[in-house]
Design a protein around this motif. Structure first.
Motif, short mmCIF file in Angstrom:
data_model
loop_
_atom_site.label_atom_id
_atom_site.label_comp_id
_atom_site.label_asym_id
_atom_site.label_seq_id
_atom_site.Cartn_x
_atom_site.Cartn_y
_atom_site.Cartn_z
N THR A 14 0.83 -1.21 0.00
CA THR A 14 0.00 0.00 0.00
C THR A 14 0.86 1.26 0.00
N VAL A 24 0.18 4.28 -2.60
CA VAL A 24 0.06 5.68 -2.22
C VAL A 24 1.11 6.52 -2.96
N VAL A 26 -10.13 6.08 -6.82
CA VAL A 26 -9.61 6.18 -5.46
C VAL A 26 -10.29 7.39 -4.82
N ASP A 33 -10.59 7.99 -1.27
CA ASP A 33 -10.10 8.43 0.03
C ASP A 33 -8.84 7.66 0.40
N THR A 34 -7.96 8.31 1.13
CA THR A 34 -6.76 7.65 1.67
C THR A 34 -6.52 8.15 3.09
N THR A 89 -3.66 7.33 6.70
CA THR A 89 -2.53 6.60 7.25
C THR A 89 -2.48 6.79 8.75
N THR A 134 -12.12 -0.78 0.92
CA THR A 134 -10.98 -0.10 1.52
C THR A 134 -9.84 -1.10 1.70
N ASP A 185 -1.89 1.88 6.08
CA ASP A 185 -2.47 2.76 5.06
C ASP A 185 -3.85 2.23 4.72
N VAL A 225 -6.82 2.78 1.78
CA VAL A 225 -7.11 3.36 0.47
C VAL A 225 -8.47 2.85 0.02
N THR A 226 -9.44 3.75 -0.11
CA THR A 226 -10.78 3.35 -0.51
C THR A 226 -10.94 3.49 -2.02
#
Length: 316
Positions: free
Chosen positions: A111, A115, A160, A162-163, A165, A267, A278, A280-281
């Motif tokens: 991930t 990112v 993508v 949303d992200t 961390t 996600t 992380d 990531v959606t």
């Protein structure tokens, strides 16, 4: 770049069942793993990454000449020093100006690579490939599988949306000492579970919307279900039950499992020792075909392919 345009995956053809390992050791220590894939003697993170990337490129509208970023994630590079990302780029025939970055030292590496490619804002390839190794009699090795997933990042496809961390110090949940080929953990089960759920929960809390489905790092087939408790009961997808622990690639294999079940959004959550995560959606579906044709092997063959026994029958 804000979308996943195409995806590819590779799994080795050799397979060993939990029952076969259990017969050799009077028990099997990898919960929730029924069978797993085993890399051949001539397969490693580089060769598997290349095969997955070829599939992602073949399914994309972008040609090799369009790729400006290559981000590779693995915990099992075939060399301790040396840029394996450049090797992958060369084998794939990418342009010599391609920005190459390699993430390692943590199962979060897959991930992290994703990112990084998203932030690069150029058409890019993300590849996570792993084949972890443990001592023959421990839970790490019983779970250890092999495989690779590649994603092509662009402007169109599965978005993508949303992200997030999150990091918090939980040292020692999983590590490999310098000069060693085998991964270890402290076997402090409560500590490991707390690290996993706390850090994953911290990343999930930073998302704008609670996830309905998650694909977390899967060191075995059991612990991913614990992530649901910190993700509002989200549906959990993983492939460790039939591929084993694919390390940095495991959350991306979970994404493929979700897509195979027509699940969106998903996600993807990469967790690694240290500890960090992380999230990531990704919204939308992509067709991905994993060739799961398998050749079953005996435990003796397994030991040889894993390097525990040399071809002449002697110990490593």
């Amino acid at each position: 770049m804000s979308a996943i345009e195409s995806a590819g995956a590779y799994v080795p053809r050799y397979r060993i069942t939990a029952d076969t390992i259990a017969e050799a050791w009077n028990g099997f220590q990898a919960r929730g793993v029924h069978e797993k894939r085993v890399a051949a003697g001539d397969e490693d993170a580089v060769t598997m990454a290349v095969e997955a990337a070829k599939d992602a490129l073949a399914a994309s509208t972008h040609g090799r000449e369009d790729i400006e970023t290559l981000a590779l994630g693995t915990t099992t590079p075939p060399v301790e020093e040396g840029d394996i990302g450049v090797q992958v780029a060369e084998i794939l025939g990418l342009d010599s100006s391609t920005e190459v970055v390699v993430h390692s030292q943590s199962t979060r590496a897959g991930t992290r690579a994703l990112v990084a490619a998203l932030r690069a804002d150029t058409p890019g390839l993300v590849v996570a490939a792993d084949c972890p190794l443990g001592e023959p009699d421990d839970a790490v090795d019983h779970a250890a599988g092999a495989g690779a997933v590649a994603l092509l990042v662009g402007n169109d496809g599965a978005k993508v949306v949303d992200t997030a961390t999150y990091t918090s110090e939980y040292p020692g949940t999983r590590f490999r000492r310098r000069g060693s080929e085998t991964t270890e953990k402290y076997d402090a089960t409560a500590y490991e579970r707390d690290a996993y759920t706390t850090v994953i929960g911290g990343a999930v809390e930073k998302l704008a919307e609670p996830p309905a489905a998650i694909a977390p790092t899967a060191p075995d087939g059991s612990i991913p279900s614990r992530a649901a408790s910190v993700a509002d009961g989200a549906t959990v997808y993983q492939y460790a039950d039939e591929l084993g622990d694919t390390g940095a690639a495991s959350p991306l294999f979970g994404l493929i499992s979700a897509w195979e079940n027509n699940e969106s959004p998903v996600t993807v959550i990469g967790f690694g020792d240290g500890a960090g995560a992380d999230a990531v959606t990704i919204e939308g579906l992509l067709p991905v075909e994993i060739d799961r044709a398998a050749t079953d092997i005996s435990y003796a063959e397994y030991l040889r392919k894993r390097g525990h026994i040399l071809p002449d029958g002697g110990d490593e």
